[in-house]
Design a protein around this motif. Sequence first.
Motif, PDB file in Angstrom:
ATOM      1  N   VAL A 190      45.323 -20.403  80.002  1.00 42.49           N
ATOM      2  CA  VAL A 190      44.882 -21.165  81.171  1.00 42.49           C
ATOM      3  C   VAL A 190      46.094 -21.798  81.852  1.00 42.49           C
ATOM      4  N   VAL A 191      46.985 -22.393  81.059  1.00 45.63           N
ATOM      5  CA  VAL A 191      48.184 -23.032  81.617  1.00 45.63           C
ATOM      6  C   VAL A 191      49.178 -21.977  82.101  1.00 45.63           C
ATOM      7  N   THR A 192      49.412 -20.939  81.292  1.00 49.21           N
ATOM      8  CA  THR A 192      50.327 -19.871  81.694  1.00 49.21           C
ATOM      9  C   THR A 192      49.864 -19.233  83.004  1.00 49.21           C
ATOM     10  N   SER A 193      48.576 -18.969  83.103  1.00 51.07           N
ATOM     11  CA  SER A 193      48.038 -18.366  84.321  1.00 51.07           C
ATOM     12  C   SER A 193      48.206 -19.300  85.512  1.00 51.07           C
ATOM     13  N   ALA A 194      47.976 -20.587  85.307  1.00 53.84           N
ATOM     14  CA  ALA A 194      48.152 -21.550  86.393  1.00 53.84           C
ATOM     15  C   ALA A 194      49.587 -21.516  86.910  1.00 53.84           C
ATOM     16  N   ALA A 195      50.557 -21.445  85.983  1.00 54.00           N
ATOM     17  CA  ALA A 195      51.965 -21.404  86.383  1.00 54.00           C
ATOM     18  C   ALA A 195      52.288 -20.125  87.151  1.00 54.00           C
ATOM     19  N   LEU A 196      51.791 -18.994  86.661  1.00 49.90           N
ATOM     20  CA  LEU A 196      52.048 -17.707  87.322  1.00 49.90           C
ATOM     21  C   LEU A 196      51.387 -17.641  88.699  1.00 49.90           C
ATOM     22  N   CYS A 214      44.377 -10.354  76.854  1.00 56.92           N
ATOM     23  CA  CYS A 214      45.412  -9.403  76.461  1.00 56.92           C
ATOM     24  C   CYS A 214      46.754 -10.103  76.257  1.00 56.92           C
ATOM     25  N   ASN A 215      47.215 -10.157  75.033  1.00 58.78           N
ATOM     26  CA  ASN A 215      48.497 -10.808  74.723  1.00 58.78           C
ATOM     27  C   ASN A 215      49.685 -10.056  75.307  1.00 58.78           C
ATOM     28  N   THR A 216      49.679  -8.734  75.173  1.00 62.88           N
ATOM     29  CA  THR A 216      50.852  -7.961  75.577  1.00 62.88           C
ATOM     30  C   THR A 216      51.085  -8.028  77.081  1.00 62.88           C
ATOM     31  N   ALA A 217      50.026  -8.167  77.862  1.00 63.81           N
ATOM     32  CA  ALA A 217      50.196  -8.307  79.308  1.00 63.81           C
ATOM     33  C   ALA A 217      50.922  -9.606  79.632  1.00 63.81           C
ATOM     34  N   PHE A 218      50.571 -10.678  78.942  1.00 61.29           N
ATOM     35  CA  PHE A 218      51.242 -11.949  79.190  1.00 61.29           C
ATOM     36  C   PHE A 218      52.692 -11.892  78.723  1.00 61.29           C
ATOM     37  N   VAL A 219      52.947 -11.217  77.618  1.00 63.25           N
ATOM     38  CA  VAL A 219      54.324 -11.044  77.152  1.00 63.25           C
ATOM     39  C   VAL A 219      55.140 -10.294  78.206  1.00 63.25           C
ATOM     40  N   ALA A 220      54.521  -9.280  78.813  1.00 64.59           N
ATOM     41  CA  ALA A 220      55.209  -8.476  79.819  1.00 64.59           C
ATOM     42  C   ALA A 220      55.594  -9.291  81.048  1.00 64.59           C
ATOM     43  N   LEU A 221      54.911 -10.414  81.276  1.00 63.89           N
ATOM     44  CA  LEU A 221      55.175 -11.240  82.453  1.00 63.89           C
ATOM     45  C   LEU A 221      56.215 -12.330  82.205  1.00 63.89           C
ATOM     46  N   ARG A 222      56.850 -12.320  81.031  1.00 70.09           N
ATOM     47  CA  ARG A 222      57.757 -13.403  80.663  1.00 70.09           C
ATOM     48  C   ARG A 222      58.929 -13.552  81.637  1.00 70.09           C
ATOM     49  N   GLY A 223      59.367 -12.457  82.249  1.00 66.14           N
ATOM     50  CA  GLY A 223      60.503 -12.527  83.159  1.00 66.14           C
ATOM     51  C   GLY A 223      60.182 -13.210  84.475  1.00 66.14           C
ATOM     52  N   ARG A 224      58.912 -13.466  84.740  1.00 67.22           N
ATOM     53  CA  ARG A 224      58.534 -14.097  86.004  1.00 67.22           C
ATOM     54  C   ARG A 224      58.509 -15.622  85.914  1.00 67.22           C
ATOM     55  N   LEU A 225      58.811 -16.142  84.732  1.00 67.49           N
ATOM     56  CA  LEU A 225      58.939 -17.582  84.536  1.00 67.49           C
ATOM     57  C   LEU A 225      60.269 -17.865  83.871  1.00 67.49           C
ATOM     58  N   THR A 226      60.982 -18.876  84.311  1.00 63.24           N
ATOM     59  CA  THR A 226      62.239 -19.252  83.661  1.00 63.24           C
ATOM     60  C   THR A 226      61.938 -19.887  82.303  1.00 63.24           C
ATOM     61  N   ASN A 227      62.961 -20.003  81.472  1.00 64.37           N
ATOM     62  CA  ASN A 227      62.728 -20.467  80.101  1.00 64.37           C
ATOM     63  C   ASN A 227      62.108 -21.850  80.008  1.00 64.37           C
ATOM     64  N   ASP A 228      62.513 -22.753  80.904  1.00 69.10           N
ATOM     65  CA  ASP A 228      61.962 -24.105  80.813  1.00 69.10           C
ATOM     66  C   ASP A 228      60.781 -24.327  81.745  1.00 69.10           C
ATOM     67  N   GLU A 229      60.345 -23.285  82.439  1.00 70.76           N
ATOM     68  CA  GLU A 229      59.327 -23.463  83.472  1.00 70.76           C
ATOM     69  C   GLU A 229      57.978 -23.892  82.915  1.00 70.76           C
ATOM     70  N   MET A 230      57.584 -23.350  81.751  1.00 72.59           N
ATOM     71  CA  MET A 230      56.304 -23.744  81.181  1.00 72.59           C
ATOM     72  C   MET A 230      56.340 -25.209  80.739  1.00 72.59           C
ATOM     73  N   THR A 231      57.461 -25.637  80.170  1.00 74.56           N
ATOM     74  CA  THR A 231      57.596 -27.028  79.742  1.00 74.56           C
ATOM     75  C   THR A 231      57.473 -27.962  80.929  1.00 74.56           C
ATOM     76  N   VAL A 232      58.187 -27.639  81.998  1.00 78.49           N
ATOM     77  CA  VAL A 232      58.173 -28.473  83.204  1.00 78.49           C
ATOM     78  C   VAL A 232      56.798 -28.435  83.867  1.00 78.49           C
ATOM     79  N   PHE A 233      56.201 -27.246  83.964  1.00 74.39           N
ATOM     80  CA  PHE A 233      54.905 -27.098  84.628  1.00 74.39           C
ATOM     81  C   PHE A 233      53.822 -27.858  83.868  1.00 74.39           C
ATOM     82  N   ALA A 234      53.817 -27.743  82.542  1.00 74.63           N
ATOM     83  CA  ALA A 234      52.809 -28.440  81.734  1.00 74.63           C
ATOM     84  C   ALA A 234      52.909 -29.947  81.916  1.00 74.63           C
TER      85      ALA A 234
END
Length: 527
Positions: free
Chosen positions: A288-294, A339-359
């Motif tokens: 839910v959070v990952t999708s919101a960020a993307l 689907c876990n692998t689809a979300f893994v495939a999207l890792r390059g579309r977020l910077t390393n600290d982006e999830m921390t900052v977005f959350a």
Amino acid sequence: MRRRWPAVVVTGALVAGAAGWAVVYGPLQGDEPPRTVDPEAVRTARAFLGSWAAGDLPAAARLTDSPAKAEETLRNFTAGLEIAKPVLTAGAARVDGAAEEGARVPFRARMPVAELGTWSYGSELAVARTEAGWRVRWELPLIHPQLDDKQRFKLVEEESAELAAVDRDGKAISAAEHPSLVSVLGLGGGKPRGEVQVVDRITGETRSTAVRFGPQPGEGGGPLRTTIDARTQRAAEKALARHTAGRNAGLVAVRIDSGEVVAVANGPAGGFNRAFQGTYAPGSTWKVVTSAALLAKGAVTPESRVDCPKYLTVGKQFHNVETSEIPGASFREDFIHSCNTAFVALRGRLTNDEMTVFAKEYFGIGPEWKTGVGSVDAEVPVPAGETEKAAALFGQGRLRTNPLAMASVTATAVSGTFRQPLLVRGTEQPAVATKPLPGAVVKQLRSLMRDTVTEGSAKVLAGVPGEVGAKTGTAEVTEDGNNNGWLVAYDGEIAVACVVEGAQSGSGSAGPVLRDLLTELAGGAAG
């Protein structure tokens, strides 16, 4: 009838950048290049926190610029406080002055105090280059922001007197009727209670209270005024007892419009308050959070094609539940079928600290929450590498949450606004500055979660009256052991999160619990 209420062990962070340097993201002036932190400085900070958490105080002290004083102070800090096995989570390092001069590393401390609860707070350490290499700059506020040469900490313990409490309507809450609230609120008395006080080093005079544990009396000695809705609480406890078969479990329901907690249930009832104080990987509910960020970034749309292969390797092999696959899937299909692998495939579309900052910026995760009773804050550390980043995108790795946090996440996702959860009225809550989610993102999240119920992995809720949305989660605990089953859901008024330990899946374990709860609240018969 619909219910109607009045409106009233150390983890570190190294951001991967070019040539192995840690990039600190911030505003740039003109063509000035990004400022970087030497990874050796970050490693020194992480090693210091690691040794401190492990209880190897001499090793921690040797990494400072004042070893003798550091070891003495670290040892004295825990003396009398009955702290065991602290957890220290490092945040993203930032440059302190010129890159060659040093860095500052914020960290979150979780200090388990005796049998009272967890003392959670944030602090920061500085790392400077010396002739001997990188060293932590020793200063008392490093240990805790309130610690200095004029004051220290003192633990005071006592047994609570019998506690009276009332629900949101002012009616008495009894331990007999609501057994889960015995451990949450301390009903019945005789429960351990205490506080860590800030006292004068010379006189011993109490100056302030750093943290309180256990049941506290109401204002003026009156009953504890809670936000609990008795009907929701009864339904939650009944559903949890019916479907968890003695397994450890926790559930929290909050009002979407206010963040007020209307139900807290634990399995076993009256046992450890997993709902507020557990620390779990959230599994796919975190999508839910990952999708919101993307979605907020425009990195995907629900219609974007994001393949869902059986396996995807990023340092280690990731797979989906039962190694399923969806060739040519849309992002919407990836979400509703988890689907876990689809979300893994999207890792390059977020910077390393982006999830921390977005959350932190949108969901209020990071700053300390005050609900009125002891709770453990969720943690979203910056991943230390690509493998960890890939795992974090679908709720594994070093992410730590509990039902309280995930109920709040759900309420924020479907309303667009973070509202700090509250259980005891009159609690002074620290200000948590957040931004509202874009309206288009909220609409997309609600649609995705609704589709998860009607077409996807949360069909267990399909028969619940009203427009219910949800997200399932199956969180691995060990590679060959049982999982923790998660389900988060919302209806027109509440957001709810449930975790069941030792489960096979979220839909199979937490699903029946939320189905019964939401059905009963909608005025239907639980199946």
